[in-house]
Scaffold this motif. Structure first.
Motif, PDB file in Angstrom:
ATOM      1  N   PRO A 115      24.592 -22.684  19.326  1.00  0.00           N
ATOM      2  CA  PRO A 115      23.183 -22.924  19.652  1.00  0.00           C
ATOM      3  C   PRO A 115      22.771 -24.350  19.328  1.00  0.00           C
ATOM      4  CG  PRO A 115      23.370 -21.687  17.607  1.00  0.00           C
ATOM      5  CD  PRO A 115      24.764 -21.843  18.156  1.00  0.00           C
ATOM      6  N   GLY A 116      21.803 -24.846  20.066  1.00  0.00           N
ATOM      7  CA  GLY A 116      21.218 -26.151  19.764  1.00  0.00           C
ATOM      8  C   GLY A 116      20.283 -25.999  18.577  1.00  0.00           C
ATOM      9  N   ALA A 117      20.538 -26.710  17.513  1.00  0.00           N
ATOM     10  CA  ALA A 117      19.789 -26.533  16.264  1.00  0.00           C
ATOM     11  C   ALA A 117      18.393 -27.159  16.296  1.00  0.00           C
ATOM     12  CB  ALA A 117      20.588 -27.106  15.102  1.00  0.00           C
ATOM     13  N   GLU A 118      18.152 -28.083  17.208  1.00  0.00           N
ATOM     14  CA  GLU A 118      16.895 -28.827  17.196  1.00  0.00           C
ATOM     15  C   GLU A 118      15.667 -27.919  17.292  1.00  0.00           C
ATOM     16  OE1 GLU A 118      15.303 -32.944  19.119  1.00  0.00           O
ATOM     17  OE2 GLU A 118      16.355 -31.592  20.458  1.00  0.00           O
ATOM     18  N   PHE A 119      15.728 -26.872  18.106  1.00  0.00           N
ATOM     19  CA  PHE A 119      14.591 -25.975  18.285  1.00  0.00           C
ATOM     20  C   PHE A 119      14.898 -24.566  17.782  1.00  0.00           C
ATOM     21  CE2 PHE A 119      14.174 -29.263  21.554  1.00  0.00           C
ATOM     22  CZ  PHE A 119      12.896 -29.723  21.280  1.00  0.00           C
ATOM     23  N   ALA A 120      15.971 -24.412  17.034  1.00  0.00           N
ATOM     24  CA  ALA A 120      16.429 -23.094  16.592  1.00  0.00           C
ATOM     25  C   ALA A 120      15.525 -22.504  15.520  1.00  0.00           C
ATOM     26  CB  ALA A 120      17.857 -23.188  16.065  1.00  0.00           C
ATOM     27  N   PRO A 121      15.364 -21.171  15.546  1.00  0.00           N
ATOM     28  CA  PRO A 121      14.624 -20.515  14.467  1.00  0.00           C
ATOM     29  C   PRO A 121      15.404 -20.608  13.153  1.00  0.00           C
ATOM     30  CG  PRO A 121      15.431 -18.899  16.071  1.00  0.00           C
ATOM     31  CD  PRO A 121      15.792 -20.258  16.585  1.00  0.00           C
ATOM     32  N   PRO A 122      14.722 -20.418  12.026  1.00  0.00           N
ATOM     33  CA  PRO A 122      15.379 -20.565  10.718  1.00  0.00           C
ATOM     34  C   PRO A 122      16.650 -19.737  10.544  1.00  0.00           C
ATOM     35  CG  PRO A 122      13.017 -20.433  10.428  1.00  0.00           C
ATOM     36  CD  PRO A 122      13.291 -20.160  11.880  1.00  0.00           C
ATOM     37  N   LEU A 123      16.696 -18.513  11.039  1.00  0.00           N
ATOM     38  CA  LEU A 123      17.891 -17.686  10.872  1.00  0.00           C
ATOM     39  C   LEU A 123      19.096 -18.296  11.584  1.00  0.00           C
ATOM     40  CD1 LEU A 123      19.373 -15.233   9.810  1.00  0.00           C
ATOM     41  CD2 LEU A 123      18.413 -13.898  11.713  1.00  0.00           C
ATOM     42  N   VAL A 124      18.889 -18.821  12.765  1.00  0.00           N
ATOM     43  CA  VAL A 124      19.982 -19.463  13.502  1.00  0.00           C
ATOM     44  C   VAL A 124      20.443 -20.715  12.764  1.00  0.00           C
ATOM     45  CG1 VAL A 124      20.633 -20.622  15.658  1.00  0.00           C
ATOM     46  CG2 VAL A 124      19.245 -18.537  15.729  1.00  0.00           C
ATOM     47  N   ARG A 125      19.508 -21.516  12.307  1.00  0.00           N
ATOM     48  CA  ARG A 125      19.869 -22.734  11.568  1.00  0.00           C
ATOM     49  C   ARG A 125      20.646 -22.388  10.302  1.00  0.00           C
ATOM     50  NH1 ARG A 125      15.047 -26.871  11.028  1.00  0.00           N
ATOM     51  NH2 ARG A 125      16.731 -27.980   9.974  1.00  0.00           N
ATOM     52  N   ALA A 126      20.231 -21.314   9.612  1.00  0.00           N
ATOM     53  CA  ALA A 126      20.937 -20.888   8.399  1.00  0.00           C
ATOM     54  C   ALA A 126      22.368 -20.499   8.738  1.00  0.00           C
ATOM     55  CB  ALA A 126      20.202 -19.728   7.737  1.00  0.00           C
ATOM     56  N   ALA A 127      22.561 -19.744   9.817  1.00  0.00           N
ATOM     57  CA  ALA A 127      23.909 -19.321  10.215  1.00  0.00           C
ATOM     58  C   ALA A 127      24.769 -20.525  10.574  1.00  0.00           C
ATOM     59  CB  ALA A 127      23.836 -18.342  11.388  1.00  0.00           C
ATOM     60  N   VAL A 128      24.226 -21.457  11.327  1.00  0.00           N
ATOM     61  CA  VAL A 128      24.971 -22.653  11.739  1.00  0.00           C
ATOM     62  C   VAL A 128      25.382 -23.475  10.520  1.00  0.00           C
ATOM     63  CG1 VAL A 128      24.758 -24.871  12.946  1.00  0.00           C
ATOM     64  CG2 VAL A 128      24.005 -22.758  14.065  1.00  0.00           C
ATOM     65  N   GLU A 129      24.504 -23.543   9.522  1.00  0.00           N
ATOM     66  CA  GLU A 129      24.782 -24.348   8.330  1.00  0.00           C
ATOM     67  C   GLU A 129      25.498 -23.559   7.239  1.00  0.00           C
ATOM     68  OE1 GLU A 129      21.629 -26.876   6.992  1.00  0.00           O
ATOM     69  OE2 GLU A 129      20.839 -27.092   9.037  1.00  0.00           O
ATOM     70  N   ARG A 137      14.746 -21.319   4.468  1.00  0.00           N
ATOM     71  CA  ARG A 137      13.276 -21.341   4.377  1.00  0.00           C
ATOM     72  C   ARG A 137      12.820 -22.304   3.286  1.00  0.00           C
ATOM     73  NH1 ARG A 137      12.543 -14.924   5.261  1.00  0.00           N
ATOM     74  NH2 ARG A 137      12.324 -14.987   7.530  1.00  0.00           N
ATOM     75  N   ASP A 138      13.517 -22.307   2.148  1.00  0.00           N
ATOM     76  CA  ASP A 138      13.189 -23.247   1.076  1.00  0.00           C
ATOM     77  C   ASP A 138      13.346 -24.690   1.566  1.00  0.00           C
ATOM     78  OD1 ASP A 138      12.649 -21.163  -0.664  1.00  0.00           O
ATOM     79  OD2 ASP A 138      14.573 -21.309  -1.723  1.00  0.00           O
ATOM     80  N   ARG A 139      14.440 -24.947   2.271  1.00  0.00           N
ATOM     81  CA  ARG A 139      14.685 -26.294   2.791  1.00  0.00           C
ATOM     82  C   ARG A 139      13.595 -26.710   3.784  1.00  0.00           C
ATOM     83  NH1 ARG A 139      20.265 -27.455   5.653  1.00  0.00           N
ATOM     84  NH2 ARG A 139      21.005 -26.978   3.553  1.00  0.00           N
ATOM     85  N   LEU A 140      13.220 -25.793   4.666  1.00  0.00           N
ATOM     86  CA  LEU A 140      12.183 -26.105   5.649  1.00  0.00           C
ATOM     87  C   LEU A 140      10.839 -26.350   4.975  1.00  0.00           C
ATOM     88  CD1 LEU A 140      13.123 -23.598   8.490  1.00  0.00           C
ATOM     89  CD2 LEU A 140      13.489 -26.076   8.459  1.00  0.00           C
ATOM     90  N   GLN A 141      10.558 -25.599   3.911  1.00  0.00           N
ATOM     91  CA  GLN A 141       9.323 -25.802   3.148  1.00  0.00           C
ATOM     92  C   GLN A 141       9.320 -27.191   2.511  1.00  0.00           C
ATOM     93  OE1 GLN A 141       6.575 -23.945   2.913  1.00  0.00           O
ATOM     94  NE2 GLN A 141       5.632 -25.455   1.570  1.00  0.00           N
ATOM     95  N   GLN A 142      10.448 -27.572   1.930  1.00  0.00           N
ATOM     96  CA  GLN A 142      10.559 -28.900   1.319  1.00  0.00           C
ATOM     97  C   GLN A 142      10.403 -29.993   2.369  1.00  0.00           C
ATOM     98  OE1 GLN A 142      14.344 -28.753  -0.652  1.00  0.00           O
ATOM     99  NE2 GLN A 142      13.576 -27.502  -2.349  1.00  0.00           N
ATOM    100  N   GLU A 143      11.027 -29.801   3.533  1.00  0.00           N
ATOM    101  CA  GLU A 143      10.896 -30.785   4.611  1.00  0.00           C
ATOM    102  C   GLU A 143       9.444 -30.904   5.066  1.00  0.00           C
ATOM    103  OE1 GLU A 143      13.536 -29.763   7.819  1.00  0.00           O
ATOM    104  OE2 GLU A 143      15.337 -30.094   6.599  1.00  0.00           O
ATOM    105  N   ALA A 144       8.751 -29.776   5.170  1.00  0.00           N
ATOM    106  CA  ALA A 144       7.355 -29.791   5.598  1.00  0.00           C
ATOM    107  C   ALA A 144       6.487 -30.536   4.595  1.00  0.00           C
ATOM    108  CB  ALA A 144       6.845 -28.365   5.782  1.00  0.00           C
ATOM    109  N   GLU A 145       6.787 -30.375   3.300  1.00  0.00           N
ATOM    110  CA  GLU A 145       6.024 -31.082   2.271  1.00  0.00           C
ATOM    111  C   GLU A 145       6.269 -32.583   2.349  1.00  0.00           C
ATOM    112  OE1 GLU A 145       7.182 -29.209  -1.385  1.00  0.00           O
ATOM    113  OE2 GLU A 145       6.179 -27.324  -0.858  1.00  0.00           O
ATOM    114  N   VAL A 146       7.487 -32.986   2.651  1.00  0.00           N
ATOM    115  CA  VAL A 146       7.827 -34.404   2.731  1.00  0.00           C
ATOM    116  C   VAL A 146       7.293 -35.026   4.018  1.00  0.00           C
ATOM    117  CG1 VAL A 146       9.740 -36.047   2.953  1.00  0.00           C
ATOM    118  CG2 VAL A 146       9.853 -34.217   1.260  1.00  0.00           C
ATOM    119  N   LEU A 147       7.482 -34.330   5.127  1.00  0.00           N
ATOM    120  CA  LEU A 147       7.123 -34.896   6.428  1.00  0.00           C
ATOM    121  C   LEU A 147       5.649 -34.774   6.746  1.00  0.00           C
ATOM    122  CD1 LEU A 147      10.157 -33.666   8.545  1.00  0.00           C
ATOM    123  CD2 LEU A 147       9.804 -35.919   7.532  1.00  0.00           C
ATOM    124  N   GLY A 148       4.983 -33.783   6.170  1.00  0.00           N
ATOM    125  CA  GLY A 148       3.552 -33.604   6.429  1.00  0.00           C
ATOM    126  C   GLY A 148       3.283 -33.366   7.897  1.00  0.00           C
TER     127      GLY A 148
END
Length: 191
Positions: A115-129, A137-148
């Protein structure tokens, strides 16, 4: 629409895991990402592979016609590609709970092994990684806090999208419909 609230989702099919072409490693990573370690992921993955392959040779932990027969199921392994994600519920070892956990990450329409990870839902991204859904989800939360409020990925993904529309009726029931749309650059019509 007409005074009613509708839930509309547009999903890039290329960002999901295709049941018909995903390899053993990606499928196994999906089960581990969703936290299904206690469900014997090797058996679940081999059952998927036996369902979609054309032969009647049972993989080490898989399921072919005699296994379905022994489980009291009036059908055997399909020995062909999945026609829908819902068909996964017929594969030996799957129940409604596991199906519902996995379904949002799956497709049978992309034709892509990865799958293309750029638009992938969190579960797909977790599986790919190769990490758990909770870690993702923790990583995405941290990214959201940094990127705003920084803009998300450029581009549009595609070219195949699933459009889902849901309407919640009085009493809590809902009605839904969906369509697959392929964008054809330069085509008339364009979809």
């Amino acid at each position: 629409l007409g005074g009613e609230a509708l839930e509309i989702r547009i999903i890039d099919e290329a960002s999901l895991i295709d049941l018909n072409v995903a390899d053993r490693g990606l499928l196994l990573a999906l089960f581990l990402a969703v936290g299904a370690e206690d469900r014997d992921p090797d058996s679940l993955v081999d059952a998927i592979l036996d369902w979609r392959d054309e032969d009647d040779l049972r993989l080490l932990n898989g399921a072919e016609d005699p296994d379905y027969d022994a489980a009291g199921r009036p059908y055997g392994a399909k020995d062909g590609p999945f026609d829908s994600v819902e068909e996964l519920q017929q594969v030996l070892g799957f129940d409604r709970e596991l199906y519902q956990a996995l379904a949002p990450a799956l497709t049978v329409s992309s034709g892509q092994a990865s799958p293309g990870a750029e638009f992938a839902p969190p579960l797909v991204r977790a599986a790919v990684e190769g990490i758990s859904l909770e870690e993702m989800r923790d990583r995405l939360q941290q990214e959201a806090e940094v990127l705003g409020d920084m803009p998300g990925p450029a581009g549009r993904g595609g070219p195949l999208y699933r459009i889902q529309v849901r309407w919640r009726a009085p009493g809590g029931a809902f009605r839904a419909m969906e369509a697959l749309v392929r964008v054809q650059a330069g085509g008339l019509p364009p979809v």
